[in-house]
Design a protein around this motif. Structure first.
Motif, short mmCIF file in Angstrom:
data_model
loop_
_atom_site.label_atom_id
_atom_site.label_comp_id
_atom_site.label_asym_id
_atom_site.label_seq_id
_atom_site.Cartn_x
_atom_site.Cartn_y
_atom_site.Cartn_z
N THR A 24 153.09 -3.65 6.27
CA THR A 24 154.51 -3.75 5.94
C THR A 24 155.26 -2.50 6.42
OG1 THR A 24 154.04 -5.16 4.07
CG2 THR A 24 156.17 -4.04 4.06
N LEU A 25 154.70 -1.33 6.15
CA LEU A 25 155.33 -0.08 6.57
C LEU A 25 155.46 0.00 8.09
CD1 LEU A 25 153.55 2.41 4.16
CD2 LEU A 25 156.00 1.86 4.17
N SER A 26 154.51 -0.61 8.78
CA SER A 26 154.49 -0.57 10.26
C SER A 26 155.31 -1.67 10.89
CB SER A 26 153.05 -0.68 10.76
OG SER A 26 152.25 0.34 10.23
N GLY A 27 155.71 -2.66 10.09
CA GLY A 27 156.49 -3.78 10.64
C GLY A 27 155.65 -4.77 11.42
N ILE A 28 154.37 -4.87 11.08
CA ILE A 28 153.50 -5.86 11.74
C ILE A 28 152.93 -6.78 10.67
CG2 ILE A 28 152.93 -4.34 13.67
CD1 ILE A 28 150.27 -3.71 12.35
N SER A 29 152.40 -7.91 11.10
CA SER A 29 151.85 -8.85 10.12
C SER A 29 150.54 -8.30 9.56
CB SER A 29 151.61 -10.22 10.76
OG SER A 29 150.48 -10.19 11.60
N ALA A 53 143.29 3.45 21.28
CA ALA A 53 143.81 2.13 21.65
C ALA A 53 143.57 1.85 23.13
CB ALA A 53 145.30 2.04 21.32
N ALA A 54 143.77 2.85 23.97
CA ALA A 54 143.53 2.67 25.40
C ALA A 54 142.05 2.40 25.67
CB ALA A 54 144.00 3.91 26.17
N ARG A 55 141.18 3.11 24.96
CA ARG A 55 139.74 2.91 25.12
C ARG A 55 139.34 1.51 24.66
NH1 ARG A 55 136.87 7.24 22.08
NH2 ARG A 55 138.21 8.50 23.40
N ALA A 56 139.90 1.06 23.55
CA ALA A 56 139.59 -0.29 23.05
C ALA A 56 140.01 -1.35 24.06
CB ALA A 56 140.27 -0.52 21.70
N ALA A 57 141.16 -1.13 24.69
CA ALA A 57 141.64 -2.09 25.69
C ALA A 57 140.72 -2.13 26.91
CB ALA A 57 143.07 -1.74 26.11
N ASP A 106 150.31 13.54 12.67
CA ASP A 106 150.94 14.61 13.44
C ASP A 106 150.79 14.28 14.93
OD1 ASP A 106 148.35 15.42 14.33
OD2 ASP A 106 148.18 16.92 12.74
N ASP A 107 151.35 15.10 15.79
CA ASP A 107 151.36 14.80 17.23
C ASP A 107 149.95 14.65 17.80
OD1 ASP A 107 154.11 14.83 17.26
OD2 ASP A 107 154.25 16.90 17.99
N GLU A 108 149.03 15.50 17.37
CA GLU A 108 147.66 15.45 17.88
C GLU A 108 146.96 14.17 17.42
OE1 GLU A 108 143.72 18.05 17.11
OE2 GLU A 108 145.50 19.19 17.72
N GLU A 109 147.13 13.80 16.17
CA GLU A 109 146.52 12.57 15.66
C GLU A 109 147.14 11.33 16.31
OE1 GLU A 109 145.52 13.89 11.08
OE2 GLU A 109 147.60 13.50 11.65
N HIS A 110 148.44 11.39 16.55
CA HIS A 110 149.14 10.28 17.20
C HIS A 110 148.59 10.10 18.62
CE1 HIS A 110 153.34 8.31 18.00
NE2 HIS A 110 152.35 7.59 18.48
N GLN A 111 148.40 11.19 19.33
CA GLN A 111 147.83 11.10 20.68
C GLN A 111 146.40 10.56 20.63
OE1 GLN A 111 149.39 11.36 23.54
NE2 GLN A 111 147.50 10.82 24.58
N HIS A 112 145.64 10.99 19.64
CA HIS A 112 144.28 10.49 19.48
C HIS A 112 144.29 8.97 19.25
CE1 HIS A 112 140.02 10.56 18.59
NE2 HIS A 112 140.25 10.00 17.42
N LEU A 113 145.21 8.50 18.42
CA LEU A 113 145.34 7.07 18.16
C LEU A 113 145.67 6.32 19.45
CD1 LEU A 113 145.37 4.72 16.14
CD2 LEU A 113 147.76 5.27 15.66
N ARG A 114 146.56 6.87 20.26
CA ARG A 114 146.88 6.24 21.56
C ARG A 114 145.65 6.16 22.45
NH1 ARG A 114 152.29 9.71 22.44
NH2 ARG A 114 153.74 8.33 21.36
N GLU A 115 144.86 7.24 22.48
CA GLU A 115 143.66 7.25 23.31
C GLU A 115 142.63 6.24 22.83
OE1 GLU A 115 142.52 11.37 23.21
OE2 GLU A 115 144.24 11.98 24.42
N GLU A 142 141.36 -7.47 17.59
CA GLU A 142 142.55 -7.30 18.44
C GLU A 142 142.38 -5.95 19.12
OE1 GLU A 142 145.49 -7.52 20.65
OE2 GLU A 142 145.30 -9.21 19.29
N THR A 143 142.34 -5.96 20.43
CA THR A 143 142.00 -4.72 21.14
C THR A 143 143.08 -4.25 22.10
OG1 THR A 143 140.85 -6.04 22.80
CG2 THR A 143 139.51 -5.12 21.00
N ARG A 144 144.21 -4.89 22.09
CA ARG A 144 145.27 -4.49 23.02
C ARG A 144 146.61 -4.33 22.31
NH1 ARG A 144 143.19 -5.27 28.23
NH2 ARG A 144 141.44 -6.69 28.27
N PRO A 145 146.67 -3.43 21.32
CA PRO A 145 147.97 -3.24 20.64
C PRO A 145 148.97 -2.59 21.59
CG PRO A 145 146.42 -1.58 19.93
CD PRO A 145 145.64 -2.55 20.77
N SER A 146 150.22 -2.98 21.46
CA SER A 146 151.25 -2.41 22.33
C SER A 146 151.53 -0.97 21.91
CB SER A 146 152.53 -3.24 22.21
OG SER A 146 153.10 -3.05 20.93
N PRO A 147 152.11 -0.18 22.81
CA PRO A 147 152.48 1.19 22.44
C PRO A 147 153.42 1.23 21.24
CG PRO A 147 152.57 0.93 24.82
CD PRO A 147 152.33 -0.44 24.24
#
Length: 126
Positions: free
Chosen positions: A51-56, A97-101, A86-95, A68-73
């Motif tokens: 709910t906080l993220s605005g996704i189902s 997600a890219a690895r999962a894809a 924080d910025d470092e954790e956010h970047q880690h989350l992006r990485e 689900e392995t291809r979440p959008s940015p």
């Protein structure tokens, strides 16, 4: 030769990271008020984070379980905001997600409409 392990349906780094951060984030930290009674779940519930993220809720559960392995940015950014990364954790989350894809199975190629010459010859001789 070493075999490269690919994530299974329930064991992905992305899912483990999301689950860990969700359980480490209290409802109070993100501005939620909790009612009386015991919470069986430490930290945020899946429903609350979705709910906080605005996704189902279903989509979030699939992300956490590795189905689900291809979440959008934008989904990754929304999750990072909701979890107050924080910025470092956010970047880690992006990485993650890219690895999962990258490990996600590719859809099979469409069937060929041409017959190979040796197969054609074999069919003609029968």
């Amino acid at each position: 030769m070493a075999h490269q392990r690919t994530p299974s349906g329930t064991d992905t780094e992305l899912g483990r990271f999301l689950r860990a951060r969700r359980t480490q984030t209290s409802p109070e930290q993100v501005g939620l008020t909790i009612g009386p009674g015991l919470r069986r779940t430490p930290g945020l519930r899946r429903e609350e984070l979705a709910t906080l993220s605005g996704i189902s809720i279903d989509y979030y559960v699939r992300l956490e379980r590795g189905k689900e392995t291809r979440p959008s940015p934008s989904v990754i950014d929304a999750l990072a905001r909701a979890l107050q990364l924080d910025d470092e954790e956010h970047q880690h989350l992006r990485e993650l997600a890219a690895r999962a894809a990258r490990y996600a199975s590719e859809p099979p190629p469409p069937p060929s409409r041409t017959v190979r010459p040796h197969l054609k010859l074999l069919l003609e001789t029968m």
